[in-house]
Write a protein that holds these residues in place. Structure first.
Motif, PDB file in Angstrom:
ATOM      1  N   PHE A 122       0.790  -1.102   0.082  1.00 59.00           N
ATOM      2  CA  PHE A 122      -0.038  -0.080  -0.123  1.00 59.00           C
ATOM      3  C   PHE A 122       0.703   1.257   0.039  1.00 59.00           C
ATOM      4  O   PHE A 122       0.350   2.297  -0.041  1.00 59.00           O
ATOM      5  N   LYS A 123       2.163   1.152  -0.088  1.00 62.21           N
ATOM      6  CA  LYS A 123       3.029   2.006   0.135  1.00 62.21           C
ATOM      7  C   LYS A 123       3.885   2.716  -1.227  1.00 62.21           C
ATOM      8  O   LYS A 123       3.835   3.694  -1.610  1.00 62.21           O
ATOM      9  N   GLU A 124       4.335   1.241  -1.663  1.00 60.62           N
ATOM     10  CA  GLU A 124       5.272   1.616  -2.983  1.00 60.62           C
ATOM     11  C   GLU A 124       4.235   1.731  -4.202  1.00 60.62           C
ATOM     12  O   GLU A 124       3.423   0.885  -4.187  1.00 60.62           O
ATOM     13  N   PRO A 125       4.563   2.726  -5.149  1.00 62.94           N
ATOM     14  CA  PRO A 125       3.579   2.807  -6.149  1.00 62.94           C
ATOM     15  C   PRO A 125       3.765   1.681  -7.159  1.00 62.94           C
ATOM     16  O   PRO A 125       2.793   1.192  -7.653  1.00 62.94           O
ATOM     17  N   ARG A 126       4.919   1.151  -7.304  1.00 66.68           N
ATOM     18  CA  ARG A 126       5.403  -0.029  -8.206  1.00 66.68           C
ATOM     19  C   ARG A 126       4.383  -1.170  -7.747  1.00 66.68           C
ATOM     20  O   ARG A 126       3.505  -1.854  -8.369  1.00 66.68           O
ATOM     21  N   ALA A 127       4.433  -1.391  -6.454  1.00 68.48           N
ATOM     22  CA  ALA A 127       3.843  -2.497  -5.940  1.00 68.48           C
ATOM     23  C   ALA A 127       2.281  -2.396  -5.984  1.00 68.48           C
ATOM     24  O   ALA A 127       1.500  -3.460  -6.205  1.00 68.48           O
ATOM     25  N   VAL A 128       1.753  -1.363  -5.745  1.00 64.00           N
ATOM     26  CA  VAL A 128       0.283  -0.912  -5.923  1.00 64.00           C
ATOM     27  C   VAL A 128      -0.274  -1.311  -7.446  1.00 64.00           C
ATOM     28  O   VAL A 128      -1.397  -2.157  -7.724  1.00 64.00           O
ATOM     29  N   ILE A 131       0.158  -5.076  -8.393  1.00 64.08           N
ATOM     30  CA  ILE A 131      -0.877  -6.063  -7.640  1.00 64.08           C
ATOM     31  C   ILE A 131      -2.057  -5.630  -8.455  1.00 64.08           C
ATOM     32  O   ILE A 131      -3.056  -6.632  -8.581  1.00 64.08           O
ATOM     33  N   ASN A 132      -2.530  -4.455  -8.610  1.00 63.66           N
ATOM     34  CA  ASN A 132      -3.975  -4.029  -9.188  1.00 63.66           C
ATOM     35  C   ASN A 132      -3.887  -4.765 -10.927  1.00 63.66           C
ATOM     36  O   ASN A 132      -4.920  -5.235 -11.360  1.00 63.66           O
ATOM     37  N   GLY A 133      -2.627  -4.567 -11.575  1.00 62.22           N
ATOM     38  CA  GLY A 133      -2.608  -5.297 -12.831  1.00 62.22           C
ATOM     39  C   GLY A 133      -2.673  -6.691 -12.660  1.00 62.22           C
ATOM     40  O   GLY A 133      -3.630  -7.137 -13.696  1.00 62.22           O
ATOM     41  N   ARG A 134      -2.214  -7.458 -11.739  1.00 63.01           N
ATOM     42  CA  ARG A 134      -2.352  -8.866 -11.620  1.00 63.01           C
ATOM     43  C   ARG A 134      -3.932  -9.244 -11.508  1.00 63.01           C
ATOM     44  O   ARG A 134      -4.366 -10.058 -12.094  1.00 63.01           O
ATOM     45  N   VAL A 135      -4.423  -8.507 -10.828  1.00 61.75           N
ATOM     46  CA  VAL A 135      -6.098  -8.612 -10.466  1.00 61.75           C
ATOM     47  C   VAL A 135      -6.880  -8.563 -11.671  1.00 61.75           C
ATOM     48  O   VAL A 135      -7.663  -9.108 -11.941  1.00 61.75           O
ATOM     49  N   LYS A 210      11.160  -3.630  -6.776  1.00 61.09           N
ATOM     50  CA  LYS A 210      12.014  -3.394  -7.837  1.00 61.09           C
ATOM     51  C   LYS A 210      11.735  -4.657  -9.088  1.00 61.09           C
ATOM     52  O   LYS A 210      11.244  -5.579  -8.629  1.00 61.09           O
ATOM     53  N   ALA A 211      11.865  -4.274 -10.228  1.00 60.68           N
ATOM     54  CA  ALA A 211      11.593  -5.273 -11.187  1.00 60.68           C
ATOM     55  C   ALA A 211      12.623  -6.439 -11.153  1.00 60.68           C
ATOM     56  O   ALA A 211      13.845  -6.343 -10.936  1.00 60.68           O
ATOM     57  N   ASN A 226       1.146  -5.769 -19.400  1.00 55.74           N
ATOM     58  CA  ASN A 226      -0.002  -6.400 -19.496  1.00 55.74           C
ATOM     59  C   ASN A 226      -1.093  -6.249 -18.536  1.00 55.74           C
ATOM     60  O   ASN A 226      -2.208  -5.936 -18.651  1.00 55.74           O
ATOM     61  N   GLY A 227      -0.426  -5.749 -17.162  1.00 59.70           N
ATOM     62  CA  GLY A 227      -1.484  -5.372 -16.301  1.00 59.70           C
ATOM     63  C   GLY A 227      -2.227  -4.207 -16.814  1.00 59.70           C
ATOM     64  O   GLY A 227      -3.376  -3.858 -16.472  1.00 59.70           O
ATOM     65  N   ARG A 228      -1.404  -3.173 -17.144  1.00 55.40           N
ATOM     66  CA  ARG A 228      -2.100  -1.831 -17.582  1.00 55.40           C
ATOM     67  C   ARG A 228      -2.965  -2.212 -18.561  1.00 55.40           C
ATOM     68  O   ARG A 228      -4.212  -1.508 -18.539  1.00 55.40           O
ATOM     69  N   GLY A 229      -2.652  -2.974 -19.680  1.00 55.40           N
ATOM     70  CA  GLY A 229      -3.618  -3.406 -20.593  1.00 55.40           C
ATOM     71  C   GLY A 229      -4.910  -3.989 -20.117  1.00 55.40           C
ATOM     72  O   GLY A 229      -6.049  -3.449 -20.675  1.00 55.40           O
ATOM     73  N   ALA A 230      -4.964  -4.678 -19.189  1.00 56.31           N
ATOM     74  CA  ALA A 230      -6.028  -5.487 -18.624  1.00 56.31           C
ATOM     75  C   ALA A 230      -6.957  -4.572 -17.819  1.00 56.31           C
ATOM     76  O   ALA A 230      -8.189  -4.407 -17.963  1.00 56.31           O
ATOM     77  N   MET A 231      -6.280  -3.609 -17.223  1.00 56.79           N
ATOM     78  CA  MET A 231      -7.046  -2.579 -16.174  1.00 56.79           C
ATOM     79  C   MET A 231      -7.903  -1.530 -17.547  1.00 56.79           C
ATOM     80  O   MET A 231      -9.146  -1.423 -17.372  1.00 56.79           O
ATOM     81  N   VAL A 232      -7.197  -1.174 -18.505  1.00 54.05           N
ATOM     82  CA  VAL A 232      -7.713  -0.286 -19.343  1.00 54.05           C
ATOM     83  C   VAL A 232      -8.848  -0.954 -20.167  1.00 54.05           C
ATOM     84  O   VAL A 232      -9.817  -0.452 -20.503  1.00 54.05           O
TER      85      VAL A 232
END
Length: 250
Positions: A122-128, A131-135, A210-211, A226-232
Motif C-alpha cells: 500500500f506504500k510503494e507505487p510500483r507494488a500497488v 497488484i492491481n494489474g495482476r487482479v 523493483k523489477a 500487461n497489467g495496465r492493458g488489462a485494467m484499461v
C-alpha cells in the motif's frame, strides 16, 4: 514369802526406760523411712528433669539442623539464579561471552517487521500498480470467457437484474449481486496473499519493490505492461457495453 515378792517385783524406772527406748526406735525408723522416700522422689525428679532436658536438647538440635538445611537450599537457589542463563545453540555464536551483549546481527524478534513488510503493498507505487494489474489480468480473462460462453455482459456478470410482471400487470425489476460480485474480493485477496508471500519470506526479487530478473523470453516489464492493458480493457469493455444496451460485446 517376802523374799520371793522382792525378786519378782518389776522396777518402775526400768519400764519407763524401755518404753522410751522403743519410742525412740520407732521414731528413728519412721525418720529413716521418710528419708528413703524423699531420696527416691528426688531421684525420680532428677531423672525426669534430665529426660526433659535431653528431649529439649534433641528438639533444638533438630531445629538447628532444619534451619541449616533451609539456609543451604536458599544459598544454592540464589547462586543458581545469579548464574547467567545459557544461550540457545542457534544464538550462542551471536552473544559476546565477555559481557553477554549481542555481538552479531540485529535485535531478534521484531514483532512489527512482518507488518511493515506487508505494508509495502500500500506504500510503494510500483507494488500497488503490479497488484492491481495482476487482479485486472485475471478479471479480464474471466470476463472474456463468460461473455463468449454464456453471452453475459460484464455488468451483468457483477450485478444481475431481473424483470417480472405482477398479476395486476405492473412490471417490476429487482437487482441483486451476481456471482462476479463475490468473485472480485476473493480474487483480490488471493492475488494480494500470493504477491506478499515472497516479501514476507525475505525474497528481494518479488517484483513489487523493483523489477525482477528476466526469465528466458519472459521480460520483467511485460507484467507491468500487461497489467495496465488489462485494467484499461476492463474499463473500456464496461463503457462499450453501455452503448449496446447491456448486451455482451463478444
Amino acid at each position: 514369802r517376802e523374799g520371793h515378792d522382792n525378786s519378782t517385783r518389776i522396777s518402775p524406772t526400768s519400764t519407763t526406760d524401755t518404753i522410751k527406748t522403743n519410742m525412740f526406735a520407732l521414731s528413728a525408723s519412721r525418720i529413716t523411712g521418710s528419708a528413703v522416700k524423699l531420696s527416691v522422689k528426688s531421684r525420680a525428679v532428677r531423672a525426669r528433669r534430665a529426660a526433659s532436658i535431653r528431649v529439649r536438647a534433641e528438639g533444638e538440635a533438630e531445629k538447628v539442623a532444619v534451619a541449616d538445611e533451609v539456609k543451604a537450599a536458599d544459598a544454592a537457589w540464589e547462586e543458581k539464579a545469579a548464574e547467567p542463563a545459557a544461550a540457545p545453540v542457534a544464538f550462542s555464536a551471536a552473544i559476546d561471552p565477555a559481557d553477554g551483549s549481542v555481538a552479531e546481527a540485529a535485535p531478534l524478534g521484531d514483532d512489527m517487521s512482518m507488518l511493515n513488510d506487508a505494508m509495502i503493498a500500500f506504500k510503494e507505487p510500483r507494488a500497488v500498480e503490479i497488484i492491481n494489474g495482476r487482479v485486472a489480468m485475471i478479471g479480464w480473462m474471466v470476463a472474456l470467457y463468460t461473455e463468449i460462453e454464456k453471452n453475459t455482459s460484464l455488468f451483468h456478470q457483477v450485478i444481475n437484474t431481473r424483470t417480472f410482471t405482477l398479476a395486476d400487470g405492473v412490471v417490476k425489476s429487482s437487482t441483486f449481486p451476481a456471482p462476479g460480485m463475490f468473485l472480485i474480493p476473493v480474487t483480490v485477496l488471493f492475488v494480494l496473499a500470493a504477491s506478499l508471500a515472497p516479501v514476507l519470506r525475505g525474497n528481494e526479487e518479488s517484483g513489487l519493490e523493483k523489477a525482477p530478473k528476466d526469465f528466458g523470453p519472459f521480460k520483467a516489464e511485460s507484467e507491468m505492461t500487461n497489467g495496465r492493458g488489462a485494467m484499461v480493457g476492463l474499463v473500456a469493455l464496461l463503457l462499450a457495453e453501455k452503448f449496446t444496451n447491456g448486451a455482451a460485446l463478444f
